[in-house]
Design a protein around this motif. Sequence first.
Motif, PDB file in Angstrom:
ATOM      1  N   ARG A   1       0.839  -1.195   0.000  1.00 30.47           N
ATOM      2  CA  ARG A   1       0.000   0.000   0.000  1.00 30.47           C
ATOM      3  C   ARG A   1       0.879   1.251   0.000  1.00 30.47           C
ATOM      4  O   ARG A   1       1.880   1.324   0.718  1.00 30.47           O
ATOM      5  N   VAL A   2       0.498   2.236  -0.815  1.00 29.34           N
ATOM      6  CA  VAL A   2       1.240   3.481  -0.899  1.00 29.34           C
ATOM      7  C   VAL A   2       0.283   4.638  -0.649  1.00 29.34           C
ATOM      8  O   VAL A   2      -0.877   4.610  -1.089  1.00 29.34           O
ATOM      9  N   THR A   3       0.764   5.655   0.087  1.00 29.05           N
ATOM     10  CA  THR A   3      -0.077   6.786   0.467  1.00 29.05           C
ATOM     11  C   THR A   3       0.692   8.084   0.269  1.00 29.05           C
ATOM     12  O   THR A   3       1.875   8.179   0.639  1.00 29.05           O
ATOM     13  N   LEU A   4       0.015   9.073  -0.294  1.00 26.97           N
ATOM     14  CA  LEU A   4       0.570  10.425  -0.402  1.00 26.97           C
ATOM     15  C   LEU A   4      -0.318  11.348   0.419  1.00 26.97           C
ATOM     16  O   LEU A   4      -1.533  11.410   0.193  1.00 26.97           O
ATOM     17  N   GLU A   5       0.284  12.067   1.363  1.00 26.47           N
ATOM     18  CA  GLU A   5      -0.466  12.976   2.223  1.00 26.47           C
ATOM     19  C   GLU A   5       0.026  14.399   2.024  1.00 26.47           C
ATOM     20  O   GLU A   5       1.237  14.656   2.022  1.00 26.47           O
ATOM     21  N   THR A   6      -0.916  15.298   1.863  1.00 22.67           N
ATOM     22  CA  THR A   6      -0.598  16.717   1.777  1.00 22.67           C
ATOM     23  C   THR A   6      -1.643  17.473   2.569  1.00 22.67           C
ATOM     24  O   THR A   6      -2.819  17.515   2.191  1.00 22.67           O
ATOM     25  N   GLY A   7      -1.222  18.047   3.692  1.00 21.85           N
ATOM     26  CA  GLY A   7      -2.171  18.720   4.577  1.00 21.85           C
ATOM     27  C   GLY A   7      -3.176  17.714   5.111  1.00 21.85           C
ATOM     28  O   GLY A   7      -2.827  16.672   5.653  1.00 21.85           O
ATOM     29  N   ASP A   8      -4.466  18.019   4.909  1.00 21.06           N
ATOM     30  CA  ASP A   8      -5.515  17.109   5.381  1.00 21.06           C
ATOM     31  C   ASP A   8      -6.069  16.240   4.257  1.00 21.06           C
ATOM     32  O   ASP A   8      -7.111  15.604   4.404  1.00 21.06           O
ATOM     33  N   ARG A   9      -5.368  16.199   3.139  1.00 18.84           N
ATOM     34  CA  ARG A   9      -5.825  15.386   2.016  1.00 18.84           C
ATOM     35  C   ARG A   9      -4.835  14.258   1.751  1.00 18.84           C
ATOM     36  O   ARG A   9      -3.642  14.383   2.037  1.00 18.84           O
TER      37      ARG A   9
END
Length: 361
Positions: free
Chosen positions: A221-229
Amino acid sequence: MRSIGEMARDSGLSVSALRFYDGAGVLVPAWVDPVSGYRWYGPQQLEEARLLARLRRAGMPLPDIRLVLAGWSSADTDLVRKLLQAHLRRLELGLSDARSEFSTVRALLEHRGNSMTSLHTAAAVRLTVSAPGLAAALDAVRFAASTDPELPMLGGVLFDIEGEALHVVATDRYRMAVAQAGTTGHGGPRVQVIVPVPLADAMRALLSGEESVQLAVDGDRVTLETGDRQAAGQCLDHDFPDYRRLVHLPAGRRVLVDVPAFQAAVETGPVRAGEVRKPDDVSCDLSVLKVTADGAVTVCEDGDDDQHCVAVNREFLLHALAAGARDQLILEFGAPTAPLAIHRPDTEDTFSMLMPVRLEN
């Protein structure tokens, strides 16, 4: 009488192919204008041209085609049948040999697959990436991602994390693009995951600001987080080709081009017919390029058979120029059979390659 253009349209052979077959003595025009050199074909030659096109698609060598056409015109059906049967036997023997070799390769592949670890890592990785840097990297490679359902491992963007660098890579076999973005926070072993194209596009949509973002890999699983998104999803459960081996090319001749002017020349310049391309089974328009004596890149006119010309898919070339995102780019020409490399002048870490295409003969 048909002009060469009409003959090309009605027979399925390109104008350049007809010129080639004239020069090879396989299909000689009925009449050539002594002043203009323009070729004209007789009514009976249309059938021969269509036959020639079929035989070439079947892979028959030119010497045999020449004899078939001679037998065809003289109604020597026995000769034609024997030549067709001989070529069919060669194809069948070749197919048998290919099947035997492929069986051996599959066995070796099974053994290799059992002895190698998967591309994916079970370790959790979290790192920080510049949003503009990752956005630019994705923009530089997205055009090269595959849409071929028979090659699902190419239907994504490779994220290759090693040290302080994140390389993103995409290829559909006919073209490859590589870009790099700097990272912080990862000091462990090399990690590679294939991000499906829809997820890569969702990640790109989040990269609109100037801030840093968090990229995390946890198993598959891969996740990109920017701020609250965030954009998250599963990686593709496949192995990606070793792109590092594919990008090691012999040094060629480098030419700096003005991109807007060169794009216009490609868009409006002459094209030739190329081989049928999977998976859509349509032929592509080719731009044939060469470096002139004064060090410029030009789009060759039809009939220019310079041995140093390189033919590439015109659509792919325009995509690569746009993805380069610079007013000037470097085109690197090696041998006519080597990929055409397209570099940015300010970095060697972002580039693309286009496979040359064999001109239709």
